[in-house]
Design an enzyme around this catalytic site. Structure first.
Site, PDB file in Angstrom:
ATOM      1  N   SER A  30      46.207  -1.474  -4.955  1.00 10.09           N
ATOM      2  CA  SER A  30      47.376  -1.501  -5.842  1.00 10.09           C
ATOM      3  C   SER A  30      48.556  -0.922  -5.083  1.00 10.09           C
ATOM      4  CB  SER A  30      47.127  -0.653  -7.090  1.00 10.09           C
ATOM      5  OG  SER A  30      48.335  -0.490  -7.809  1.00 10.09           O
ATOM      6  N   TYR A  50      44.505   7.239 -10.647  1.00  4.83           N
ATOM      7  CA  TYR A  50      44.301   5.826 -10.302  1.00  4.83           C
ATOM      8  C   TYR A  50      44.937   5.519  -8.938  1.00  4.83           C
ATOM      9  CZ  TYR A  50      45.384   0.762 -10.586  1.00  4.83           C
ATOM     10  OH  TYR A  50      45.534  -0.574 -10.328  1.00  4.83           O
TER      11      TYR A  50
HETATM   12  P1  NDP Z   1      41.804  -6.333 -16.208  1.00  4.88           P
HETATM   13  O1  NDP Z   1      41.703  -5.052 -16.980  1.00  4.88           O
HETATM   14  O2  NDP Z   1      42.577  -7.455 -16.765  1.00  4.88           O
HETATM   15  O3  NDP Z   1      40.314  -6.871 -15.889  1.00  4.88           O
HETATM   16  C1  NDP Z   1      39.403  -5.982 -15.347  1.00  4.88           C
HETATM   17  C2  NDP Z   1      38.132  -6.723 -14.945  1.00  4.88           C
HETATM   18  O4  NDP Z   1      37.256  -5.794 -14.278  1.00  4.88           O
HETATM   19  C3  NDP Z   1      37.331  -7.263 -16.118  1.00  4.88           C
HETATM   20  O5  NDP Z   1      36.681  -8.442 -15.687  1.00  4.88           O
HETATM   21  C4  NDP Z   1      36.303  -6.158 -16.385  1.00  4.88           C
HETATM   22  O6  NDP Z   1      35.132  -6.634 -17.015  1.00  4.88           O
HETATM   23  C5  NDP Z   1      36.012  -5.725 -14.962  1.00  4.88           C
HETATM   24  N1  NDP Z   1      35.478  -4.376 -14.816  1.00  4.88           N
HETATM   25  C6  NDP Z   1      36.047  -3.198 -15.154  1.00  4.88           C
HETATM   26  N2  NDP Z   1      35.241  -2.183 -14.850  1.00  4.88           N
HETATM   27  C7  NDP Z   1      34.117  -2.716 -14.306  1.00  4.88           C
HETATM   28  C8  NDP Z   1      32.907  -2.184 -13.806  1.00  4.88           C
HETATM   29  N3  NDP Z   1      32.654  -0.868 -13.832  1.00  4.88           N
HETATM   30  N4  NDP Z   1      31.977  -3.043 -13.333  1.00  4.88           N
HETATM   31  C9  NDP Z   1      32.211  -4.379 -13.323  1.00  4.88           C
HETATM   32  N5  NDP Z   1      33.330  -4.939 -13.787  1.00  4.88           N
HETATM   33  C10 NDP Z   1      34.280  -4.112 -14.278  1.00  4.88           C
HETATM   34  O7  NDP Z   1      42.342  -5.908 -14.768  1.00  4.88           O
HETATM   35  P2  NDP Z   1      43.389  -6.646 -13.770  1.00  4.88           P
HETATM   36  O8  NDP Z   1      43.051  -8.056 -13.636  1.00  4.88           O
HETATM   37  O9  NDP Z   1      44.754  -6.239 -14.151  1.00  4.88           O
HETATM   38  O10 NDP Z   1      43.079  -5.856 -12.429  1.00  4.88           O
HETATM   39  C11 NDP Z   1      42.189  -6.340 -11.421  1.00  4.88           C
HETATM   40  C12 NDP Z   1      42.326  -5.444 -10.210  1.00  4.88           C
HETATM   41  O11 NDP Z   1      43.684  -5.472  -9.760  1.00  4.88           O
HETATM   42  C13 NDP Z   1      41.989  -3.977 -10.476  1.00  4.88           C
HETATM   43  O12 NDP Z   1      41.328  -3.438  -9.364  1.00  4.88           O
HETATM   44  C14 NDP Z   1      43.355  -3.333 -10.637  1.00  4.88           C
HETATM   45  O13 NDP Z   1      43.344  -1.977 -10.311  1.00  4.88           O
HETATM   46  C15 NDP Z   1      44.173  -4.143  -9.658  1.00  4.88           C
HETATM   47  N6  NDP Z   1      45.605  -4.124  -9.907  1.00  4.88           N
HETATM   48  C16 NDP Z   1      46.128  -4.635 -11.077  1.00  4.88           C
HETATM   49  C17 NDP Z   1      47.486  -4.588 -11.282  1.00  4.88           C
HETATM   50  C18 NDP Z   1      48.137  -5.121 -12.516  1.00  4.88           C
HETATM   51  O14 NDP Z   1      49.333  -4.871 -12.725  1.00  4.88           O
HETATM   52  N7  NDP Z   1      47.439  -5.850 -13.376  1.00  4.88           N
HETATM   53  C19 NDP Z   1      48.391  -3.980 -10.292  1.00  4.88           C
HETATM   54  C20 NDP Z   1      47.747  -3.497  -9.114  1.00  4.88           C
HETATM   55  C21 NDP Z   1      46.396  -3.567  -8.949  1.00  4.88           C
HETATM   56  P3  NDP Z   1      35.025  -6.675 -18.658  1.00  4.88           P
HETATM   57  O15 NDP Z   1      35.963  -7.764 -19.115  1.00  4.88           O
HETATM   58  O16 NDP Z   1      33.614  -7.006 -18.950  1.00  4.88           O
HETATM   59  O17 NDP Z   1      35.455  -5.326 -19.140  1.00  4.88           O
END
Ligand code: NDP
Length: 240
Positions: A135, A149
């Site tokens: 991120s 985070y």
């Molecule tokens: P979302 O919250 O939209 O989706 C998160 C996903 O991760 C879901 O599929 C969820 O599964 C899964 N997940 C969460 N925890 C676990 C775990 N312990 N084991 C397996 N799966 C898990 O997140 P984003 O799409 O926004 O983010 C994706 C990545 O991008 C993350 O690493 C985030 O930190 C990073 N990011 C996002 C930004 C943003 O602005 N959106 C900015 C910078 C980085 P389930 O649906 O079953 O809960």
């Protein structure tokens, strides 16, 4: 078939990566934690080249179980460590050990353990490619919102650099992508569903990003076009 595992691939950025990976000819394992319905719906949309695999990657036993399931599918050529969480916006006074454990277990321990399992397999298959989703918070620090985070993503970046150097001779490339603010549900989990709308105008490009704009960078790093790129961390953040 060339299999790619996208952790947290059921929605948000991960789902965009999974869609583009299928469009580029990969077979995709869509991991998720709890929301089975969304994962199954995506896999149905993606067609025969995708499977949904539940596992909470903050737990080592579930990481090991997930990779054992992948072994039954075929050789793994790519891993995208995308699963990540944040907790409610807070200054440091609102952070306790439980929160730190949860954030670091999912954002740091999970990706490291997934890399261990992937390297174990890719080493004997002539190589592979790993992309860690970090991120822009790793550079900006997220003061007043979630410094925990941001610190977890900083740790992931350092891990990316070290692992890239460690496994380069085995034909495995390891890179990172640092998204800026992207329209997904993660902001609601931090307590501000409209965060991407609020922060968009402050980005040099004047808006927040879409998940598909991260997927393009990830698919490039996975591809042979990036054959001389390892240990790189690419900011896809609208200029932030
Ligand atoms: P979302 O919250 O939209 O989706 C998160 C996903 O991760 C879901 O599929 C969820 O599964 C899964 N997940 C969460 N925890 C676990 C775990 N312990 N084991 C397996 N799966 C898990 O997140 P984003 O799409 O926004 O983010 C994706 C990545 O991008 C993350 O690493 C985030 O930190 C990073 N990011 C996002 C930004 C943003 O602005 N959106 C900015 C910078 C980085 P389930 O649906 O079953 O809960």
């Amino acid at each position: 078939m060339k299999w790619v595992l996208v952790t947290g691939g059921s929605r948000g950025i991960g789902a965009a990566i999974a869609r583009l990976a299928v469009a580029r000819g990969y077979a995709v394992a869509v991991n998720y934690r709890r929301r089975a319905e969304e994962a199954e719906k995506l896999v149905a949309e993606l067609g025969g080249a995708a499977v949904a695999l539940p596992a909470d990657l903050s737990r080592e036993s579930e990481v090991v179980r997930l990779f054992a399931q992948l072994d039954k599918l075929g050789p793994l050529c790519g891993l995208v460590n995308n699963a990540g969480i944040l907790e409610r916006q807070s200054d440091i006074l609102g952070m306790d050990e439980g929160r730190l454990q949860r954030v670091f277990a999912t954002n740091v321990f999970g990706p490291i353990l997934c890399c261990r399992e992937a390297v174990r397999r890719m080493s004997t298959q002539g190589g592979g490619a790993i992309v860690n989703i970090s991120s822009i918070a790793a550079r900006l620090g997220s003061p007043g919102e979630y410094v925990d985070y941001a610190a977890s993503k900083g740790a992931l970046d350092t891990f990316t650099i070290g692992l890239a150097r460690e496994v380069a001779s085995r034909g495995i490339r390891v890179n990172g992508v640092r998204p800026g603010v992207i329209h997904t549900e993660i902001h609601a989990s931090g307590g501000e569903a409209g965060r991407a709308e609020r922060l968009g105008p402050g980005a040099p490009l004047g808006r927040s990003g879409q998940p598909e704009e991260i997927a393009g960078a990830v698919l490039w790093l996975l591809s042979e076009e990036a054959s001389y790129t390892t240990g790189a961390i690419l900011d896809v953040s609208g200029g932030r």
